[in-house]
Design an enzyme around this catalytic site. Structure first.
Site, short mmCIF file in Angstrom:
data_model
loop_
_atom_site.label_atom_id
_atom_site.label_comp_id
_atom_site.label_asym_id
_atom_site.label_seq_id
_atom_site.Cartn_x
_atom_site.Cartn_y
_atom_site.Cartn_z
N GLY A 79 -8.13 14.57 -3.41
CA GLY A 79 -8.18 15.50 -2.32
C GLY A 79 -7.35 16.40 -2.37
O GLY A 79 -7.04 16.48 -3.65
N ASP A 92 -3.91 6.68 -16.27
CA ASP A 92 -4.10 7.68 -15.86
C ASP A 92 -3.55 9.01 -16.25
O ASP A 92 -3.46 9.94 -15.42
CB ASP A 92 -4.65 7.78 -14.75
CG ASP A 92 -5.57 9.70 -14.13
OD1 ASP A 92 -6.43 9.49 -13.25
OD2 ASP A 92 -6.29 9.80 -15.02
N LYS A 124 -2.59 12.09 -17.24
CA LYS A 124 -2.77 13.63 -17.90
C LYS A 124 -1.47 14.85 -17.37
O LYS A 124 -1.06 14.15 -16.32
CB LYS A 124 -3.73 13.61 -17.28
CG LYS A 124 -3.96 13.38 -16.62
CD LYS A 124 -5.84 13.43 -15.80
CE LYS A 124 -6.31 13.12 -14.21
NZ LYS A 124 -7.68 13.13 -13.67
N GLU A 150 -2.56 17.21 -15.51
CA GLU A 150 -2.55 17.16 -13.67
C GLU A 150 -1.96 16.13 -12.69
O GLU A 150 -1.44 16.19 -12.60
CB GLU A 150 -4.20 17.02 -13.36
CG GLU A 150 -4.94 18.11 -13.97
CD GLU A 150 -5.50 17.24 -15.26
OE1 GLU A 150 -6.82 16.91 -15.50
OE2 GLU A 150 -4.79 16.49 -16.37
N ASN A 151 -1.65 15.26 -14.06
CA ASN A 151 -0.51 14.38 -13.22
C ASN A 151 0.58 14.61 -13.03
O ASN A 151 2.09 13.40 -13.13
CB ASN A 151 -1.12 12.83 -13.56
CG ASN A 151 -2.19 12.70 -12.76
OD1 ASN A 151 -2.46 13.25 -11.06
ND2 ASN A 151 -3.29 11.41 -13.12
N ASP A 198 -0.18 10.23 -9.05
CA ASP A 198 -1.29 9.56 -9.00
C ASP A 198 -1.56 8.61 -9.45
O ASP A 198 -1.46 7.78 -10.75
CB ASP A 198 -2.35 11.10 -9.63
CG ASP A 198 -3.74 10.63 -9.32
OD1 ASP A 198 -4.23 11.26 -9.01
OD2 ASP A 198 -4.12 9.71 -9.07
N THR A 213 -11.11 9.93 -16.13
CA THR A 213 -11.56 11.11 -16.77
C THR A 213 -10.68 10.54 -18.23
O THR A 213 -10.52 9.88 -18.60
CB THR A 213 -9.75 12.54 -16.89
OG1 THR A 213 -8.64 11.43 -16.83
CG2 THR A 213 -10.65 13.28 -16.27
C1 LIG Z 1 -0.25 10.44 -4.72
C2 LIG Z 1 -0.83 11.03 -5.92
N1 LIG Z 1 -2.12 11.08 -5.81
N2 LIG Z 1 -2.90 9.94 -5.78
C3 LIG Z 1 -4.66 9.85 -5.38
N3 LIG Z 1 -4.82 8.33 -5.53
N4 LIG Z 1 -4.74 11.24 -6.18
O1 LIG Z 1 -6.04 11.16 -6.96
C4 LIG Z 1 -0.64 13.14 -5.72
C5 LIG Z 1 -1.45 13.15 -6.47
C6 LIG Z 1 -0.92 15.25 -6.84
C7 LIG Z 1 0.40 15.24 -5.96
N5 LIG Z 1 0.22 16.37 -6.37
C8 LIG Z 1 1.52 17.58 -6.11
O2 LIG Z 1 2.22 16.77 -5.38
C9 LIG Z 1 1.82 19.03 -5.81
C10 LIG Z 1 0.85 19.54 -6.12
C11 LIG Z 1 1.45 21.13 -6.07
C12 LIG Z 1 0.32 21.83 -7.53
C13 LIG Z 1 1.58 23.13 -7.00
C14 LIG Z 1 2.99 23.58 -6.28
C15 LIG Z 1 3.38 21.90 -5.72
N6 LIG Z 1 4.36 22.22 -5.27
O3 LIG Z 1 4.71 20.74 -4.42
O4 LIG Z 1 4.72 23.02 -4.78
C16 LIG Z 1 2.18 20.82 -5.93
N7 LIG Z 1 3.18 19.59 -5.12
C17 LIG Z 1 0.89 13.96 -5.86
C18 LIG Z 1 0.56 13.55 -5.25
#
Ligand SMILES: C/C(=N\NC(=N)NO)c1ccc(NC(=O)c2cc3cccc([N+](=O)[O-])c3[nH]2)cc1
Length: 321
Positions: A23, A137, A139, A141-142, A158, A177
């Site tokens: 997403g 998970d 990594k 990215e998380n 995540d 991954t």
């Molecule tokens: C809950 C969750 N993922 N759950 C899921 N099933 N994903 O696989 C989740 C995953 C990623 C994020 N990422 C962010 O909140 C997030 C990414 C990012 C990049 C530049 C700038 C910002 N920002 O908040 O300014 C960012 N926020 C937030 C929530």
């Protein structure tokens, strides 16, 4: 993307700020306060519905985890909406983006910065384990950064692959991954199952990447497969990349990247490792809340304190004003 009406009434959605495997993340403004937030849009059918586990249940478990957790180094859900095929999770803004973009290939972070981030990851994961949750998970990215500053709060996010310590299936895991998965996930997870130690392994890989600027286990034509390298626990600290990194830091990595989970350093023991004992102010829970306050208020005094956490005054240093 169409947003639920009540969501539209409360938030004005702006541009995309990040895309994940299941997403995207958009910047949004709460209309009433103009407060900036992040919105993670998760398509329910994106959840890996491998084997018997039903995608809806995976998603519901993640939402349940996101609601339940409360720690300065774990992402916080501020609001939540869903339609029959999409989740909209409103989260605090993490303006530093993903750690992934900080550890660009080729060079690692300053050791003190890596220590500050790693310490926060350990605190976050210790909290999860104390609450019966294995992340599974971890990594780059998380791992999200609260601001562009080096001295900043980080938050783990995540929980799509997370396991609440009760029955769980292996099949879901194998869609993560592989590079950060611990050896026992491939070897005897199918039989005896595996526990929180898998997160300690992943944190070892994360620390290796933060310090060395490259991954310990990676695809290469002349090398065994990543899975084989992991199962053998085979990695190399290339001298040119690791010169200038302290022996204590290397020792921490080596004790986490141990194939046998029963011999691997636990999260609790890692928190007691000499590398994290700052002689003037041992790293502890207060520091974590301090960092959280710091990033909330960008308080210069707190910044100074957090810097002391990162760069403790050496005995020889005289404080010059
Ligand atoms: C809950 C969750 N993922 N759950 C899921 N099933 N994903 O696989 C989740 C995953 C990623 C994020 N990422 C962010 O909140 C997030 C990414 C990012 C990049 C530049 C700038 C910002 N920002 O908040 O300014 C960012 N926020 C937030 C929530």
């Amino acid at each position: 993307t169409i947003f639920p009406k009540e969501f539209q009434e409360k938030y004005l959605v702006s541009r995309g700020i990040g895309t994940g495997v299941c997403g995207e993340v958009k910047l949004a403004f709460e209309r009433a306060t103009c407060k900036k937030v992040a919105v993670k849009i998760i398509n329910k059918k994106n959840f890996p519905s491998v084997g018997v586990s039903h995608p809806r249940r995976n998603a519901e478990r993640e939402i349940e985890i996101l609601r339940r957790i409360d720690h300065p180094c774990l992402i916080k859900t501020e609001d939540f909406y869903q339609t029959e095929d999409t989740y909209y999770i409103v989260l605090e803004l993490m303006e530093g983006g993903e750690l992934f973009n900080r550890v660009k290939a080729g060079h690692g972070l300053d050791e003190a910065v890596a220590k500050l981030y790693f310490y926060q990851m350990l605190m976050a994961v210790e909290y999860l384990h104390r609450n019966g949750i294995i992340h599974r998970d971890l990594k780059p990215e998380n791992i999200l950064l609260a601001s562009q500053a080096k001295t900043c709060l980080i938050k783990v996010t995540d929980f799509n692959q997370s396991k609440i310590l009760e029955g769980e299936t292996l099949s879901r895991t194998l869609c993560g991954t592989p590079s950060y998965l611990a050896p026992e996930v491939f070897t005897h997870a199918a039989t005896t199952g595996y526990g929180p130690a898998v997160d300690a392994w992943s944190l070892g890989v994360l620390l290796f990447v933060c310090l060395g600027g490259y991954a310990p286990f990676y695809e290469h034509p002349s090398r065994p497969s990543v899975q084989e390298q992991i199962i053998q626990g085979e990695f190399t600290m290339v001298p040119s990349k690791w010169k200038g990194i302290s022996d204590q830091a290397k020792d921490m990595v080596r004790k986490l990247l141990v194939v046998d989970p029963s011999l691997r350093l636990s999260i609790t023991s890692a928190l007691k490792h000499p590398w994290l004992q700052v002689k003037h102010s041992p790293l502890n829970h207060e520091h974590c809340y301090l960092i959280s306050d710091l990033c909330a208020f960008q308080d210069p005094a707190m910044l100074a304190q957090a810097n002391k956490l990162m760069y403790p005054p050496e005995d020889s240093d005289t404080v010059t004003h």
